[in-house]
Design a protein around this motif. Structure first.
Motif, PDB file in Angstrom:
ATOM      1  N   TYR A 175     -44.589  21.975  50.923  1.00  0.00           N
ATOM      2  CA  TYR A 175     -43.676  20.839  50.779  1.00  0.00           C
ATOM      3  C   TYR A 175     -42.988  20.881  49.433  1.00  0.00           C
ATOM      4  CZ  TYR A 175     -47.459  18.201  48.293  1.00  0.00           C
ATOM      5  OH  TYR A 175     -48.426  17.781  47.443  1.00  0.00           O
ATOM      6  N   GLN A 176     -41.852  20.238  49.389  1.00  0.00           N
ATOM      7  CA  GLN A 176     -41.098  20.103  48.141  1.00  0.00           C
ATOM      8  C   GLN A 176     -40.899  18.625  47.898  1.00  0.00           C
ATOM      9  OE1 GLN A 176     -37.585  22.398  48.889  1.00  0.00           O
ATOM     10  NE2 GLN A 176     -38.671  24.331  48.740  1.00  0.00           N
ATOM     11  N   SER A 221     -39.149  24.370  53.643  1.00  0.00           N
ATOM     12  CA  SER A 221     -39.888  24.063  52.425  1.00  0.00           C
ATOM     13  C   SER A 221     -41.217  24.812  52.381  1.00  0.00           C
ATOM     14  CB  SER A 221     -40.150  22.556  52.348  1.00  0.00           C
ATOM     15  OG  SER A 221     -38.954  21.848  52.397  1.00  0.00           O
ATOM     16  N   SER A 222     -41.314  25.855  53.186  1.00  0.00           N
ATOM     17  CA  SER A 222     -42.573  26.601  53.240  1.00  0.00           C
ATOM     18  C   SER A 222     -42.344  28.063  52.911  1.00  0.00           C
ATOM     19  CB  SER A 222     -43.194  26.503  54.636  1.00  0.00           C
ATOM     20  OG  SER A 222     -43.444  25.169  54.966  1.00  0.00           O
ATOM     21  N   GLY A 223     -43.279  28.622  52.172  1.00  0.00           N
ATOM     22  CA  GLY A 223     -43.179  30.021  51.798  1.00  0.00           C
ATOM     23  C   GLY A 223     -43.638  30.932  52.923  1.00  0.00           C
ATOM     24  N   ARG A 258     -36.816  22.285  39.171  1.00  0.00           N
ATOM     25  CA  ARG A 258     -37.190  20.928  39.520  1.00  0.00           C
ATOM     26  C   ARG A 258     -38.338  20.922  40.545  1.00  0.00           C
ATOM     27  NH1 ARG A 258     -32.071  19.300  40.301  1.00  0.00           N
ATOM     28  NH2 ARG A 258     -31.669  18.185  38.387  1.00  0.00           N
ATOM     29  N   VAL A 259     -38.233  21.808  41.538  1.00  0.00           N
ATOM     30  CA  VAL A 259     -39.292  21.888  42.552  1.00  0.00           C
ATOM     31  C   VAL A 259     -40.594  22.351  41.907  1.00  0.00           C
ATOM     32  CG1 VAL A 259     -40.037  23.161  44.613  1.00  0.00           C
ATOM     33  CG2 VAL A 259     -37.744  22.190  44.512  1.00  0.00           C
ATOM     34  N   GLN A 277     -28.594  25.890  41.437  1.00  0.00           N
ATOM     35  CA  GLN A 277     -29.682  26.434  42.265  1.00  0.00           C
ATOM     36  C   GLN A 277     -30.899  26.784  41.406  1.00  0.00           C
ATOM     37  OE1 GLN A 277     -29.886  26.202  45.338  1.00  0.00           O
ATOM     38  NE2 GLN A 277     -27.944  26.562  46.377  1.00  0.00           N
ATOM     39  N   THR A 282     -38.933  16.465  45.316  1.00  0.00           N
ATOM     40  CA  THR A 282     -38.073  16.263  44.157  1.00  0.00           C
ATOM     41  C   THR A 282     -37.103  15.122  44.388  1.00  0.00           C
ATOM     42  OG1 THR A 282     -36.482  17.796  45.039  1.00  0.00           O
ATOM     43  CG2 THR A 282     -38.060  18.672  43.483  1.00  0.00           C
ATOM     44  N   ARG A 333     -36.724  31.433  47.794  1.00  0.00           N
ATOM     45  CA  ARG A 333     -36.057  32.076  48.926  1.00  0.00           C
ATOM     46  C   ARG A 333     -34.704  31.430  49.210  1.00  0.00           C
ATOM     47  NH1 ARG A 333     -39.606  30.712  52.968  1.00  0.00           N
ATOM     48  NH2 ARG A 333     -38.199  29.068  53.673  1.00  0.00           N
ATOM     49  N   THR A 334     -34.664  30.110  49.193  1.00  0.00           N
ATOM     50  CA  THR A 334     -33.418  29.450  49.594  1.00  0.00           C
ATOM     51  C   THR A 334     -32.429  29.322  48.450  1.00  0.00           C
ATOM     52  OG1 THR A 334     -34.485  27.324  49.235  1.00  0.00           O
ATOM     53  CG2 THR A 334     -34.444  28.137  51.487  1.00  0.00           C
ATOM     54  N   TYR A 347     -31.729  25.440  38.542  1.00  0.00           N
ATOM     55  CA  TYR A 347     -32.387  24.201  38.113  1.00  0.00           C
ATOM     56  C   TYR A 347     -33.068  23.499  39.289  1.00  0.00           C
ATOM     57  CZ  TYR A 347     -31.106  24.648  33.289  1.00  0.00           C
ATOM     58  OH  TYR A 347     -31.042  25.093  32.002  1.00  0.00           O
ATOM     59  N   ASN A 348     -32.554  23.709  40.506  1.00  0.00           N
ATOM     60  CA  ASN A 348     -33.275  23.169  41.669  1.00  0.00           C
ATOM     61  C   ASN A 348     -34.660  23.798  41.782  1.00  0.00           C
ATOM     62  OD1 ASN A 348     -31.262  21.481  42.468  1.00  0.00           O
ATOM     63  ND2 ASN A 348     -30.409  22.858  44.011  1.00  0.00           N
ATOM     64  N   PRO A 354     -47.722  22.474  47.799  1.00  0.00           N
ATOM     65  CA  PRO A 354     -46.600  22.423  46.846  1.00  0.00           C
ATOM     66  C   PRO A 354     -46.251  23.805  46.285  1.00  0.00           C
ATOM     67  CG  PRO A 354     -48.578  21.400  45.920  1.00  0.00           C
ATOM     68  CD  PRO A 354     -48.852  21.638  47.374  1.00  0.00           C
ATOM     69  N   SER A 364     -46.514  26.712  47.955  1.00  0.00           N
ATOM     70  CA  SER A 364     -45.751  27.357  49.013  1.00  0.00           C
ATOM     71  C   SER A 364     -44.313  26.862  49.003  1.00  0.00           C
ATOM     72  CB  SER A 364     -46.424  27.055  50.359  1.00  0.00           C
ATOM     73  OG  SER A 364     -45.690  27.626  51.406  1.00  0.00           O
ATOM     74  N   GLY A 365     -44.151  25.575  48.712  1.00  0.00           N
ATOM     75  CA  GLY A 365     -42.811  25.005  48.620  1.00  0.00           C
ATOM     76  C   GLY A 365     -41.967  25.669  47.551  1.00  0.00           C
ATOM     77  N   CYS A 366     -42.606  26.107  46.461  1.00  0.00           N
ATOM     78  CA  CYS A 366     -41.863  26.781  45.380  1.00  0.00           C
ATOM     79  C   CYS A 366     -41.374  28.153  45.836  1.00  0.00           C
ATOM     80  CB  CYS A 366     -42.735  26.930  44.146  1.00  0.00           C
ATOM     81  SG  CYS A 366     -43.203  25.358  43.425  1.00  0.00           S
ATOM     82  N   TYR A 367     -42.207  28.865  46.578  1.00  0.00           N
ATOM     83  CA  TYR A 367     -41.758  30.163  47.106  1.00  0.00           C
ATOM     84  C   TYR A 367     -40.567  29.964  48.050  1.00  0.00           C
ATOM     85  CZ  TYR A 367     -45.800  32.483  45.088  1.00  0.00           C
ATOM     86  OH  TYR A 367     -46.701  32.999  44.206  1.00  0.00           O
ATOM     87  N   ALA A 368     -40.652  28.881  48.831  1.00  0.00           N
ATOM     88  CA  ALA A 368     -39.528  28.585  49.733  1.00  0.00           C
ATOM     89  C   ALA A 368     -38.258  28.348  48.923  1.00  0.00           C
ATOM     90  CB  ALA A 368     -39.854  27.358  50.575  1.00  0.00           C
ATOM     91  N   LYS A 369     -38.411  27.702  47.785  1.00  0.00           N
ATOM     92  CA  LYS A 369     -37.242  27.388  46.965  1.00  0.00           C
ATOM     93  C   LYS A 369     -36.646  28.665  46.360  1.00  0.00           C
ATOM     94  CE  LYS A 369     -34.493  24.254  45.899  1.00  0.00           C
ATOM     95  NZ  LYS A 369     -33.770  23.644  47.012  1.00  0.00           N
TER      96      LYS A 369
END
Lengths: 1012, 503
Positions: free
Chosen positions: A671-672, A653-655, B116-117, B110, A674, B59-60, B112-113, B50, B52-57
């Protein structure tokens, strides 16, 4: 059994009248002396057992005393002494077992007083059946109990009682000496004295929120008062052999299939095999001879040993009973690599009458087992891997440590794996340690009327898992460049404190009983995992995380803790042995859910018609009873809800930032957030049961017939969250299970020839009745649709094969999808001239609608013989092995596909052509838009067990007389008849997916029982 | 004795009753869960978490291998690459869609995930904002909010690229999710991007506080792409002009290395998905899973520390496209883009030919990382590389096209791209020449070619021979989504007001 001692007290305080010594002989019908009959002086704890000649002597017996004679399997006799000094007794068969004491929840009852269908299985019915888990030995013995065995050594079978009433978990509750369990794998078959299977709500509701999937009460072995030490050895040794091996295409047949399917695409692979491993190929002449022609299953399987040894000592004095046992079981796997299971058990039971009002006792089971795991993925790899490469290729410099041939050597893609390497390069082991203890004290407050029992049970179990990967190379997707180690430690820690007050009384023709209880429990689970790369792998002694590369060491853990407390009661009333009423109620409180308390009532009634005066003169029924019950049960085997949304953190959950040019990036913590709120609670089952029991023809024919109707309400379903791949669970479903359980038994004896024959069957009507208003809910493997059986396969119905180009041209569906002869023709359900998602149908599911068992046995002189069979009908399995072809069109074919394939107009209207099997139209990637070709019948009939024994009795060895030796030969699962293209249609996946299935073997054993 | 007994029984009963009445026995918190309420929004120093979490999303989720494969396989130049696996992706090239294909559902959910994040991250940022006292922090808050909005806009943009009309999920608790027309979604995207252009620094991503984060110019470049799709060339010209005249960006001189480690976050980069293996040979890899691996052939090199890497062999350039490029006289772009079986790359790696002659023998070189650049002994194909998402070259070509379409001369930006590719410059370039240039320069990167063909209407002729018709421009809504959200079967909404009014 413990409660049996209560009956000893019946009769109250005896007057101190004249006393003398009483002796006599106890015989069976026919005059054979009975050894080991327990003789008790009623109202006291004094007694003895009969000797080798059936003789007994008891001193100081009052003239007006009553003696009770008990022997397992025979009708208990109570005989008034009436001043005699010689009392001889002939004991009769207890065909009806009406006076047999049955263990029920928090108490016991006589079979004749039951208002519920409770199946009782005695320990000695399990002893000789070669299964690692006692539940596996029940297959076909009890109607309504469906057991799905696994071939993997040490794996527990899946047990379903009266269908499946939950989408989440349908495992029954096991109550072992008062402790609650999800499985009883830690017990040896020989540890068990008896099992009571509570099938309906009126019996099970006393277990409230845990009871919805049925309850199995297990009592471990107990000693008997006034009995000399009874020492028994029981053991068997035998071998297991896999049956119904899957018949795959050999290299030649595989080549024919590929060359028919797409010569341009696959010629090169065949040529590469010939170039590398020898052979000849002449396309024009249709000649394909391969130097490599490997049958992978032949290399994967072996005949494997299985053995069990147990030793039991039990007995008792006037004031105490004891039973001690140990057993050792070893099962080697039929997979020809390091995989096996062994288990060592110790068991102890002690009970002591400390005073005339206090009895204390202890039971304990200590179990240690080791399971060396098999890599079940190799079974699927063997199904997929064609024979055109050998097992070993000594000339490949890249492979190590073993010279396993690489699938890549003939141009196979990364989807292929050498199955032998796959099973061999796998090293994962679980060590299990378990200690179950139970301490109790029983207070007699008013003799034979009121007593109070308090018991504390504690169970600790620990699973230590170790997985080691050593560097190896077979091909680019079958390799490990670096060694790794993963260790897991899982602990379960639970205790339960039960307090039960029981009262019973009679007045004239009325008798009644009341029980109230309070119980407190805590269940704790903790899991800790660590892993590291780069450990030295040479010796197991080096397998420590500290030995690896510290930078790669990772750890993780998790845990749960649930508490509960409950109050419960049972009231029963009996008028004149004719009318029986029972009421139970349990209030269960749990910390697991936001809604803490659940309430579970039940009522049951029975009418002993044969005790009515108007039945006195009839000769048809020796016994006739009508039963009815209703109750509510809970299932708390559903996940606890998150009381609040939680956030996810960590690398996932980390960039990553700053990964530029030559710099490796760094993690910026993130963090995420949702997550969704879920608000779950237990599922609730409403069950009605109506039953009839009777005995007729001189009690030789007995039958139990029950009809049940179980509706699960508030079943947890997990609809997909809109616009997501995740699901959100809620108590929104309803499931119906209804059917009949019938068992009919015939027992008779003609001279020395005693025999029995039994037939039992059970039907099941299973339907999904509510899905939060949705018409259907698609899962990963199956669909749940309103008014259809749960977990149904979903897809298109094959109605034939396109035979000719003209037929294709005339069908707009075939034109639109570019089809050709040899392809499947699907049913256009809505007749709109297109095949799309709307044409999918339910194609069956894995729940049988009819299961049956036929049993037969006899004893003649010193011989005994038993045969049991089991069959099921109406279930389907999904041949995932074949459907995986969607991922790789040139996987190997099974011979059924080869021999029956479509080869031209008129050849078949059922099987596709070789080419069709390589196209997405015929082999869809989605399991929930599959077609009926991949759904196969799971009907089967099996000879479950055949045993032939011979007993030597009373062998004199000098002064010592050995009571008995029995030698037996057993064949377990020697024969199965089915049509599915599978090792076995009995698989443990609850949704019936046949893939990576460890073959279920036939086991042949030689058994020995010695009574010292 | 009886007395003792009664005492004992009574006390046990009392004990039991007292335990029973102690109802807080059941009130224990679940183990191993940190309640959401425990996020401390007064800790402003954590405000980037939060985001940073979007960049992770991204990526994944965005980098799921099947999404990339499906994105690229309908432009006439690229196909699945394999006939023996994932037949439904082979069918995409023939414009045969199966609404129940798992990949479609993966793609839809994916994205929409991600949305959502991002929605949740914006909420979290707003909660931090309530506790902000200084102007510096307020600026950061606005800048971060802009970053999240850019990522959210990217997700919507990708959805419209693939599905056309899609639903606007403005709130994570929204239960009515009817679709809106593509035009409405564009409007929504542009609101987000304009916010980012105003509030996030207009610098290069490699100059951002968090190196590589989406800057104001990232938002502007994405906005230009949206405007090109809308046919709003005036706006596209304004946006691209602003990026160019900032003089912050330049084309990376070595087209080959642009897609390798040295080109990561260079001055041409407008957005990349960053990954890391921390520069060490084992342990964690925080990356894009199978993104590169899916599209890799087997490569070998006996002189490097990692001697071979091999992927799943998907994603093939069609021979017709390779021929077209070579006929144009492409040099460095051809050697970079076309990874041909049986040949050796400029880095000295040998590319193994396809075993199955019906499969592709030419893979996407833009996803290829030379073995010498791998972190030995890690040998997962391409793993340490970033995924390029938006490049300055695209901006230059959009600028050229907008100019030409508005009657101006587009030679200057156009020829910058040509020159870097060592192709002769042209003068008086036409729209068709620019589209051809885009076809070559941006091939195999996020369906630029397909989007160009659709927005210009050329798809109907160029792709007709493969079975394309205008109604096949977009994927159908996945059936597993419309099964659950039946409102997806309704006609799309036509105004943003209606879309934002959905609860």
């Amino acid at each position: 059994m413990l409660f049996a001692f209560l009956f000893v007290l019946v009769g109250g305080i005896l007057s101190m009248s004249a006393q003398n010594t009483v002796s006599g002989t106890v015989t069976e019908k026919g005059g054979e002396p009975l050894v080991g009959v327990s003789v008790l002086l009623n109202g006291t704890s004094r007694g003895t057992t009969t000797d080798i000649d059936g003789n007994y002597t008891i001193g100081n017996v009052p003239n007006d005393a009553t003696l009770t004679f008990r022997y397992f399997g025979l009708k208990t006799e109570e005989v008034k002494v009436n001043g005699r000094s010689k009392v001889n007794v002939e004991m009769a068969d207890d065909a009806l077992k009406l006076d047999e004491v049955v263990v029920i929840g928090y108490g016991s009852a006589k079979a004749k007083d039951l208002t519920a269908p409770i199946a009782v299985v005695k320990g000695d019915e399990l002893t000789n059946i070669p299964t690692t888990s006692p539940m596996g030995a029940l297959t076909g013995k009890v109607p309504g109990v469906n057991i799905l065995n696994s071939g993997t050594p040490g794996d527990a079978p899946k047990v379903q009682i009266r269908g499946v009433g939950s989408f989440s978990n349908s495992t029954p509750l096991y109550v072992v000496d008062g402790m609650f369990y999800d499985n009883i794998n830690f017990l040896n078959n020989d540890d068990i004295q008896e099992m009571s299977i509570l099938k309906d709500a009126s019996a099970a509701a006393i277990y409230g929120v845990k009871a919805a999937n049925g309850v199995v009460i297990i009592t471990t072995k107990k000693g008997v008062k006034n009995q000399k030490a009874k020492i028994t050895y029981n053991g068997y040794v035998g071998f297991q052999k896999a049956q119904h091996l899957l018949d795959m295409c050999n290299s030649n047949e595989y080549a024919q299939m590929l060359m028919e399917a797409n010569p341009a695409a696959y010629r090169s692979i065949l040529q590469a095999s010939i170039d590398k491993y020898g052979g000849t190929m002449n396309e024009a002449a249709g000649i394909y001879n391969f130097g490599a022609n490997t049958n992978w299953y032949d290399h994967m399987l072996r005949t494997a040993v299985m053995t069990n040894h147990s030793l039991n000592i039990s007995g008792g004095s006037e004031k105490a009973t004891y039973s001690l046992g140990m057993s050792y079981l070893y099962q080697n796997g039929v997979m020809d690599t390091d995989n096996d299971y062994n288990r060592l058990n110790f068991r102890a039971q002690l009970e002591y009458d400390a005073t005339n009002w206090l009895k204390v006792g202890f039971t304990g089971v200590f179990s240690k087992s080791t399971q060396q795991m098999a890599h079940n993925h190799a079974w699927q790899a063997a199904f997929n891997m064609p024979g055109i490469i050998p097992v070993y290729d000594e000339n490949d410099p890249a492979t190590f440590p073993e010279k396993y041939a690489s699938p890549g050597s003939v141009g196979f893609t990364n989807n292929f794996a050498n199955p032998i390497a796959s099973m061999d390069y796998y090293n994962s082991k679980n060590e299990n340690y378990q200690a179950m203890t139970n301490f109790y004290a029983d207070f007699t407050i008013l003799p034979s009327k009121l007593n109070f029992r308090t018991s504390y049970g504690y169970d600790f179990s620990s699973v230590r898992g170790t997985t080691v990967v050593e560097p190896y190379f077979v091909s680019s997707n079958q390799q490990a460049t670096i060694s790794s180690l993963t260790k897991q430690s899982t602990d379960y820690n639970k205790w339960v404190w039960d307090n039960v007050l029981t009262y019973r009384d009679t007045y004239g023709k009325h008798s009644w009983g009341a029980m109230v209880g309070y119980s407190m429990r805590q269940d704790r689970y903790n899991w800790l995992q660590g892993s590291v790369n780069g450990i030295p792998t040479d010796k197991p002694e080096y397998w420590y995380i500290a030995q690896g590369d510290g930078d790669t060491a990772r750890s993780n853990d998790n845990g749960t803790r649930y508490r509960s407390q409950s109050v419960f009661t049972r009231l029963n009333y009996d008028f004149d042995n004719r009318y029986l009423l029972m009421f139970t109620f349990r209030a269960d409180g749990t910390s697991k859910y936001q809604e803490k308390w659940g309430y579970f009532p039940s009522v049951g009634a029975a009418w002993n018609i044969s005790n009515e005066s108007f039945m006195k003169d009839q000769k048809v029924f020796d016994f006739l009873k009508l039963r009815a019950s209703w109750g509510q049960l809970g299932n708390d085997n559903v996940a606890a809800s998150d009381g609040f949304a939680s956030i996810s953190v960590g690398n996932g959950s980390s960039g990553v930032f700053g990964a530029n040019g030559v710099n490796a990036g760094v993690i910026v913590p993130g963090y995420q957030n949702t997550s969704y709120f879920s608000w779950l609670k237990w599922e609730r089952v409403n069950e009605t049961n109506v039953g009839l029991s009777f005995a007729t023809l001189n009690s030789r024919l007995t039958a139990d017939i029950d009809w049940f109707y179980r509706m699960t309400t508030e079943a947890v379903i997990s609809p997909r969250i809109a616009f997501s791949n995740s699901t959100l669970a809620g108590n929104w479903g309803k499931i119906l299970n209804s059917g009949f359980d019938v068992s009919i038994n015939w027992n008779d004896k003609v001279g020395d020839f005693a025999y029995y024959a039994g037939f039992n069957f059970s039907t099941l009507y299973n339907r999904v009745k509510e899905l939060k208003g949705l018409p259907y809910l698609i899962g990963g493997k199956t669909v749940n649709m309103l008014d259809k059986p749960m977990n149904s396969y979903y897809g298109y119905e094959v109605i034939g094969i396109y035979q000719t180009p003209e037929e294709v041209a005339a069908d707009p569906i075939a034109v639109a999808n570019g089809l050709e002869p040899g392809d499947f023709k699907y049913k256009d359900v809505n007749n709109d001239g297109m095949i799309d998602g709307n044409d999918r149908q339910c194609l069956g599911n894995y729940l049988p609608t009819f299961t049956y068992g036929i049993n037969f046995g006899f004893t003649y002189k010193n011989f005994d013989f038993a045969l049991s069979t089991y069959g099921q009908h109406g279930a389907k399995i999904f041949n995932r092995k074949r459907q995986l072809r969607y991922a790789q069109a040139n996987y190997n074919f099974d011979r059924d596909q080869f021999e029956n394939r479509w080869t031209g107009a008129g050849s078949t209207n059922e099987y596709p052509s070789a080419k069709a099997l390589t196209k997405a139209w015929n082999v869809s990637s989605s399991a929930t838009s599959t077609n009926s070709y991949f759904v196969e019948s799971a009907d089967y009939f099996r000879i479950q067990n055949v045993t032939l024994g011979y007993s030597f009795k009373n062998i004199k060895m000098g002064n010592y007389v050995m009571p008995g030796i029995r030698v037996s030969l057993t064949a377990d699962r020697p024969l199965s008849i089915f049509s599915a293209n599978a090792f076995s249609p009995e698989i443990t996946d609850p949704e019936g997916w046949d893939t990576e299935v460890y073959p279920l073997s036939a086991t042949y054993t030689l058994g020995l029982q010695i009574d010292f | 004795m009886k007395f003792i007994k009664n005492i004992f029984v009574a006390s046990t009963a009392v004990l039991a009753m007292s335990a029973f009445t102690a109802c807080d026995y059941l009130d224990i918190e679940p183990e191993n869960k940190v309640p959401e309420e425990n996020v401390d929004f007064t800790k402003i120093e954590n405000m980037y978490e939060p985001v940073s979490g979007c960049y992770a999303k991204i990526r994944t989720s965005n980098m799921h291998w099947v999404i990339n494969l499906m994105t690229n396989t309908r432009d006439g130049d690229i196909w699945s690459g394999r006939v023996d696996d994932q037949g439904e992706i082979v069918n995409l090239d023939k414009y045969v869609y199966n609404a129940s294909f798992w990949g479609l559902n993966e793609m839809w959910s994916q994205y929409y995930n991600i949305i959502r994040v991002c929605n949740a991250a914006i909420q979290s940022l707003d909660s931090y904002a309530e506790n902000i006292t200084s102007d510096t922090d307020m600026k950061k808050y606005l800048s971060y909010s802009g970053e999240v909005r850019t990522l959210r806009a990217l997700a919507y943009y990708r959805l419209t690229q693939m599905f056309g009309d899609v639903s606007i999920m403005h709130s994570n608790t929204q239960s009515s999710l009817r679709r809106s027309t593509r035009e409405v979604v564009y409007e929504y995207i542009l609101t987000d991007l304009e916010f980012a252009m105003t509030n996030t620094p207009k610098v290069r991503p490699n100059q951002m506080e968090h190196v590589g984060a989406a800057s104001g110019f990232t938002a502007e470049a994405l906005a230009a792409k949206v405007c090109m799709d809308k046919g709003d060339y005036q706006k596209a010209l304004e946006y691209t002009n602003e990026i160019i005249t900032s003089n912050l960006f330049e084309l990376y001189p070595d087209y080959y290395q642009l897609f390798k480690l040295p080109g990561r976050l260079c001055n041409e980069s407008l957005l990349e998905c960053q990954v890391t293996d921390f520069g060490i040979g084992d342990g964690d890899y925080v990356g894009v899973d199978q993104f590169f691996n899916c599209c890799g052939p087997k490569i070998t090199n006996s002189t490097t520390a990692v001697t071979s890497a091999s992927g799943w062999n998907f994603m093939g350039y069609k021979a017709s496209f390779v021929k077209w490029a070579e006929d144009r006289g492409e040099t460095v772009r051809a050697t970079t883009t076309f990874l041909k079986g049986g040949e050796t790359t400029p880095s000295g790696d040998f590319v193994q030919a396809a075993g199955n002659p019906s499969n592709t023998n030419c893979w996407n070189g833009k996803y290829y990382l030379p073995l010498e650049q791998m972190t030995a002994p890690r040998n997962t194909y391409g793993s340490p590389n970033n995924v390029r998402i938006l490049r300055y070259a695209d901006v230059l070509l959009m600028n050229a096209e907008a100019k030409v379409r508005l009657g101006q001369n587009g030679d200057a930006p156009f020829n910058k791209v040509r020159t870097r590719a060592q192709m002769p410059t042209l003068s008086g370039v036409t729209v068709d020449q620019i589209l051809d240039e885009r076809r070559m320069e941006l091939c195999g990167e996020w369906a630029n070619r397909l989007t160009d063909l659709i927005r210009t209407g050329k798809a109907a002729t160029v792709l007709a021979s493969q079975g394309y018709t205008p109604e096949k421009a977009y994927f159908p809504v996945p059936s597993s989504q419309s099964d659950v959200s039946t409102e997806l079967k309704l006609e799309p909404l036509t105004t943003l007001e209606e879309a934002l009014g959905q609860q």
